[in-house]
Motif scaffolding. Structure first.
Motif, PDB file in Angstrom:
ATOM      1  N   MET A   1       0.838  -1.204   0.000  1.00 21.07           N
ATOM      2  CA  MET A   1       0.000   0.000   0.000  1.00 21.07           C
ATOM      3  C   MET A   1       0.874   1.256   0.000  1.00 21.07           C
ATOM      4  O   MET A   1       1.952   1.276   0.586  1.00 21.07           O
ATOM      5  N   ILE A   2       0.382   2.294  -0.655  1.00 23.82           N
ATOM      6  CA  ILE A   2       1.058   3.594  -0.666  1.00 23.82           C
ATOM      7  C   ILE A   2       0.275   4.554   0.227  1.00 23.82           C
ATOM      8  O   ILE A   2      -0.936   4.725   0.060  1.00 23.82           O
ATOM      9  N   ILE A   3       0.968   5.160   1.177  1.00 19.88           N
ATOM     10  CA  ILE A   3       0.350   6.158   2.042  1.00 19.88           C
ATOM     11  C   ILE A   3       0.891   7.537   1.653  1.00 19.88           C
ATOM     12  O   ILE A   3       2.082   7.806   1.826  1.00 19.88           O
ATOM     13  N   PRO A   4       0.053   8.416   1.102  1.00 20.80           N
ATOM     14  CA  PRO A   4       0.507   9.777   0.826  1.00 20.80           C
ATOM     15  C   PRO A   4       0.801  10.516   2.133  1.00 20.80           C
ATOM     16  O   PRO A   4       0.085  10.340   3.134  1.00 20.80           O
ATOM     17  N   VAL A   5       1.838  11.315   2.115  1.00 21.25           N
ATOM     18  CA  VAL A   5       2.215  12.136   3.266  1.00 21.25           C
ATOM     19  C   VAL A   5       2.342  13.567   2.761  1.00 21.25           C
ATOM     20  O   VAL A   5       3.213  13.873   1.936  1.00 21.25           O
ATOM     21  N   ILE A   6       1.454  14.437   3.224  1.00 19.37           N
ATOM     22  CA  ILE A   6       1.409  15.816   2.728  1.00 19.37           C
ATOM     23  C   ILE A   6       2.036  16.729   3.775  1.00 19.37           C
ATOM     24  O   ILE A   6       1.578  16.788   4.922  1.00 19.37           O
ATOM     25  N   LEU A   7       3.084  17.421   3.389  1.00 15.43           N
ATOM     26  CA  LEU A   7       3.802  18.325   4.291  1.00 15.43           C
ATOM     27  C   LEU A   7       3.162  19.703   4.206  1.00 15.43           C
ATOM     28  O   LEU A   7       3.190  20.354   3.154  1.00 15.43           O
ATOM     29  N   ALA A   8       2.575  20.158   5.313  1.00 12.79           N
ATOM     30  CA  ALA A   8       1.772  21.396   5.286  1.00 12.79           C
ATOM     31  C   ALA A   8       2.166  22.346   6.404  1.00 12.79           C
ATOM     32  O   ALA A   8       1.315  22.946   7.046  1.00 12.79           O
ATOM     33  N   GLY A   9       3.466  22.513   6.617  1.00 12.38           N
ATOM     34  CA  GLY A   9       3.884  23.389   7.703  1.00 12.38           C
ATOM     35  C   GLY A   9       4.558  24.674   7.266  1.00 12.38           C
ATOM     36  O   GLY A   9       4.997  25.455   8.102  1.00 12.38           O
ATOM     37  N   GLY A  10       4.659  24.924   5.950  1.00 14.60           N
ATOM     38  CA  GLY A  10       5.391  26.091   5.467  1.00 14.60           C
ATOM     39  C   GLY A  10       4.631  27.395   5.634  1.00 14.60           C
ATOM     40  O   GLY A  10       3.430  27.412   5.912  1.00 14.60           O
ATOM     41  N   SER A  11       5.348  28.525   5.419  1.00 16.72           N
ATOM     42  CA  SER A  11       4.739  29.841   5.606  1.00 16.72           C
ATOM     43  C   SER A  11       4.481  30.578   4.297  1.00 16.72           C
ATOM     44  O   SER A  11       3.603  31.429   4.226  1.00 16.72           O
ATOM     45  N   GLY A  12       5.259  30.295   3.243  1.00 15.45           N
ATOM     46  CA  GLY A  12       5.023  30.925   1.940  1.00 15.45           C
ATOM     47  C   GLY A  12       5.083  32.434   1.957  1.00 15.45           C
ATOM     48  O   GLY A  12       4.257  33.110   1.344  1.00 15.45           O
ATOM     49  N   SER A  13       6.089  33.005   2.635  1.00 14.15           N
ATOM     50  CA  SER A  13       6.131  34.462   2.825  1.00 14.15           C
ATOM     51  C   SER A  13       6.360  35.226   1.532  1.00 14.15           C
ATOM     52  O   SER A  13       6.031  36.416   1.451  1.00 14.15           O
ATOM     53  N   ARG A  14       6.893  34.578   0.496  1.00  9.50           N
ATOM     54  CA  ARG A  14       7.132  35.288  -0.765  1.00  9.50           C
ATOM     55  C   ARG A  14       5.841  35.553  -1.534  1.00  9.50           C
ATOM     56  O   ARG A  14       5.853  36.266  -2.539  1.00  9.50           O
ATOM     57  N   LEU A  15       4.722  34.969  -1.067  1.00  9.74           N
ATOM     58  CA  LEU A  15       3.426  35.248  -1.691  1.00  9.74           C
ATOM     59  C   LEU A  15       2.570  36.167  -0.820  1.00  9.74           C
ATOM     60  O   LEU A  15       1.346  36.144  -0.897  1.00  9.74           O
ATOM     61  N   TRP A  16       3.213  36.953   0.026  1.00 11.46           N
ATOM     62  CA  TRP A  16       2.512  38.009   0.756  1.00 11.46           C
ATOM     63  C   TRP A  16       2.027  39.044  -0.279  1.00 11.46           C
ATOM     64  O   TRP A  16       2.680  39.247  -1.290  1.00 11.46           O
ATOM     65  N   PRO A  17       0.875  39.692  -0.081  1.00  9.57           N
ATOM     66  CA  PRO A  17       0.045  39.736   1.114  1.00  9.57           C
ATOM     67  C   PRO A  17      -1.053  38.670   1.181  1.00  9.57           C
ATOM     68  O   PRO A  17      -1.840  38.678   2.114  1.00  9.57           O
ATOM     69  N   LEU A  18      -1.099  37.744   0.212  1.00  8.41           N
ATOM     70  CA  LEU A  18      -2.123  36.699   0.295  1.00  8.41           C
ATOM     71  C   LEU A  18      -1.728  35.644   1.329  1.00  8.41           C
ATOM     72  O   LEU A  18      -2.513  35.275   2.189  1.00  8.41           O
ATOM     73  N   SER A  19      -0.503  35.161   1.229  1.00  8.28           N
ATOM     74  CA  SER A  19      -0.020  34.161   2.176  1.00  8.28           C
ATOM     75  C   SER A  19       0.588  34.855   3.391  1.00  8.28           C
ATOM     76  O   SER A  19       1.449  35.723   3.253  1.00  8.28           O
ATOM     77  N   ARG A  20       0.133  34.454   4.578  1.00  2.00           N
ATOM     78  CA  ARG A  20       0.650  35.048   5.812  1.00  2.00           C
ATOM     79  C   ARG A  20       0.938  33.957   6.828  1.00  2.00           C
ATOM     80  O   ARG A  20       0.462  32.830   6.705  1.00  2.00           O
ATOM     81  N   ALA A  21       1.697  34.303   7.843  1.00  2.00           N
ATOM     82  CA  ALA A  21       2.198  33.300   8.785  1.00  2.00           C
ATOM     83  C   ALA A  21       1.078  32.462   9.380  1.00  2.00           C
ATOM     84  O   ALA A  21       1.229  31.247   9.562  1.00  2.00           O
ATOM     85  N   LYS A  22      -0.072  33.079   9.690  1.00  3.64           N
ATOM     86  CA  LYS A  22      -1.160  32.351  10.334  1.00  3.64           C
ATOM     87  C   LYS A  22      -2.216  31.853   9.350  1.00  3.64           C
ATOM     88  O   LYS A  22      -3.229  31.293   9.766  1.00  3.64           O
ATOM     89  N   HIS A  23      -1.981  32.060   8.063  1.00  2.00           N
ATOM     90  CA  HIS A  23      -2.856  31.483   7.029  1.00  2.00           C
ATOM     91  C   HIS A  23      -2.049  31.410   5.736  1.00  2.00           C
ATOM     92  O   HIS A  23      -2.254  32.184   4.802  1.00  2.00           O
ATOM     93  N   PRO A  24      -1.075  30.462   5.682  1.00  2.00           N
ATOM     94  CA  PRO A  24      -0.115  30.430   4.571  1.00  2.00           C
ATOM     95  C   PRO A  24      -0.703  29.922   3.266  1.00  2.00           C
ATOM     96  O   PRO A  24      -1.865  29.533   3.175  1.00  2.00           O
ATOM     97  N   LYS A  25       0.156  29.888   2.251  1.00  2.00           N
ATOM     98  CA  LYS A  25      -0.311  29.735   0.869  1.00  2.00           C
ATOM     99  C   LYS A  25      -1.017  28.417   0.597  1.00  2.00           C
ATOM    100  O   LYS A  25      -1.874  28.357  -0.283  1.00  2.00           O
ATOM    101  N   GLN A  26      -0.696  27.344   1.345  1.00  2.02           N
ATOM    102  CA  GLN A  26      -1.339  26.067   1.060  1.00  2.02           C
ATOM    103  C   GLN A  26      -2.835  26.073   1.335  1.00  2.02           C
ATOM    104  O   GLN A  26      -3.565  25.198   0.873  1.00  2.02           O
ATOM    105  N   PHE A  27      -3.329  27.084   2.065  1.00  2.00           N
ATOM    106  CA  PHE A  27      -4.759  27.178   2.364  1.00  2.00           C
ATOM    107  C   PHE A  27      -5.481  28.138   1.413  1.00  2.00           C
ATOM    108  O   PHE A  27      -6.659  28.428   1.615  1.00  2.00           O
ATOM    109  N   HIS A  28      -4.789  28.607   0.387  1.00  6.02           N
ATOM    110  CA  HIS A  28      -5.389  29.541  -0.568  1.00  6.02           C
ATOM    111  C   HIS A  28      -5.579  28.876  -1.936  1.00  6.02           C
ATOM    112  O   HIS A  28      -4.787  28.018  -2.335  1.00  6.02           O
TER     113      HIS A  28
END
Length: 471
Positions: A1-28
């Motif tokens: 079996m293959i288990i996907p592992v999604i790394l979702a801890g980054g901040s994406g500060s280079r995409l400010w002002p949309l991506s921010r520390a408390k709501h980074p780019k992976q949630f947009h």
């Protein structure tokens, strides 16, 4: 079996002002209609040879992950909370330990960043399937992208031969980190070189065995963190021993040292969308090569990226610029230098500007709130509570509140009294009263909150009981 592992801890500060520390780019929703995190989860089916994914994140982003998976109606095997970010190698080690627990000694893990864009998910899945047999035999696979330009911000992988038409697995010759422009141009012209996508496929046991050769302390600390983890809801809280893991990437800790590294070519329209310029490259464009999103008017503009998150943005007589407008901040930058936005964010953080941390809309485990107006001694917010969700049982030392329901049904507790409110009804919460707001309905509850008092900070909350285990 293959288990996907999604790394979702980054901040994406280079995409400010949309991506921010408390709501980074992976949630947009940067490219498609769904957040990047959801796009990543949809790339592999949670059926057949694949199990539902693990998502590895942190305390700050945990409920953003919950909301994304809930809204997309996706299954998740568990949300792993790191007490401290230690880069990708320890995160993959934790995932490998969990995979061995859940799926046995033959488990494979597919490690994927949550914040990349892949234009052709079917081709990505085909590449994963093409590498499965090699991974089952003990090889540690990375997925390589054929360079399209001399990118100096990416890592490169050199293979022992070029890819054939069958997409055979290639042996890795060496890794090269972020070359200068002249070297990157040479790599682009050489078919032995690929961009390192940051996507990996390997056996859980094989990865841990190789990691133990090079970083035994990491294997021990990550195993202790899993064995002593606490669970609540769908969260797996790693023990503090995780902090003892050396901070290192999968590339540095294992892939650059092992003799088992191999590469599968990935031709799927990959982009790390790490800058506004990269997002421009991934976007659809008009006849003058402009990419727009939202309420945008262009006149005599060329090769621009313009994004309006709130209100109208009009751009005239310019070339090669980025304009991104949110409710509380606007960025204007030369498109080809949009990577320097990170320096702007660093300045905002150093001067303690709230715009570096969060938007006017703040996401909470029960929903969200948006500050509509803030003045001396009063504040107006719009609060949205998801169906079945509830705020903590709490009280305030410095403010009173008025709640006005504009959509849905509210169950309100004030001291010992419980009442139901429907649309256009309101209630007053006196200063010091114990209170709770709940949504017993099937649709989101929307209300307007008017706070009044000498101090209106978010830290004026005394939580007496909370469904989400917050302090």
């Amino acid at each position: 079996m293959i288990i996907p592992v999604i790394l979702a801890g980054g901040s994406g500060s280079r995409l400010w002002p949309l991506s921010r520390a408390k709501h980074p780019k992976q949630f947009h929703a940067l490219v498609s209609a769904e957040p990047l995190l959801v796009d990543a989860a949809r790339r592999v089916p949670a059926s057949g040879a694949f199990m539902p994914p693990f998502v590895i994140t942190n305390e700050e982003n945990r409920f953003g992950v919950v909301a994304a998976f809930r809204n997309a109606k996706l299954a998740c095997q568990g949300i792993v909370l790191e007490p401290e970010g230690r880069s990708t190698a320890p995160a993959a080690a934790v995932a490998a330990h969990l995979a061995l627990e859940r799926a046995g000694p033959d488990a494979l893990i597919l490690v994927m960043p949550s914040d990349h864009h892949i234009e052709n998910p079917r081709a990505c899945l085909d590449a994963v399937n093409a590498g499965r047999t090699a991974a089952q035999k003990g090889l540690l696979l990375t997925f390589g992208i054929k360079p399209t330009k001399p990118e100096t911000g990416y890592g490169y992988v050199k293979t022992d031969r070029v890819a054939d038409e069958a997409g055979a697995v290639l042996k890795v010759d060496r890794f090269v980190e972020k070359p200068d422009r002249e070297t990157a141009q040479r790599f682009c012209a050489d078919n032995h070189y690929f961009w390192n996508s940051g996507i990996f496929l390997f056996g859980a046991r094989a990865y841990l065995d190789e990691l133990a050769r090079f970083e035994p302390a990491m294997v021990e600390a990550s195993l202790a963190a899993v064995q002593n983890a606490a669970t609540d809801l769908n969260f797996i809280r790693l023990a503090d021993s995780f902090r003892d893991c050396p901070a290192d990437s999968i590339d540095y800790a294992v892939m650059e040292k092992t003799k088992k590294a191999a590469l599968v070519p990935l031709d799927a329209g990959w982009s790390d969308v790490g800058t506004w310029d990269a997002l421009y490259d991934a976007a659809e464009k008009d006849e003058r090569e402009n990419a727009t999103r939202g309420d945008v008017v262009l006149r005599n503009a060329s090769r621009c990226y313009v994004r309006a998150e709130s209100g109208l943005v009009a751009v005239s007589g310019v070339e090669d610029i980025v304009v991104v407008s949110t409710k509380d901040a606007t960025l204007v930058a030369r498109r080809t230098e949009s990577g320097t936005v990170k320096e702007v964010v660093q300045h905002l953080a150093a001067t303690r500007r709230n715009e570096a941390e969060q938007h006017t809309t703040v996401h909470r485990p029960w929903g969200s709130y948006e500050t509509l107006h803030l003045s001396d001694r009063y504040q107006v917010k719009q609060i949205v509570v998801e169906p079945g969700a509830a705020l903590s049982l709490q009280r305030h030392h410095h403010r009173a509140e008025h709640w006005i329901v504009v959509k849905g049904t509210a169950r309100v507790t004030i001291d010992s009294e419980i009442k139901l409110l429907s649309e256009n009804q309101s209630v007053y919460v006196p200063l010091g009263a114990t209170h709770r707001l709940e949504n017993p309905g099937l649709i989101p509850l929307t209300l307007i909150e008017v706070q009044s008092g000498p101090y209106l900070g978010e830290d004026d909350i005394v939580r007496l009981e909370d469904f989400y285990d917050r302090a």
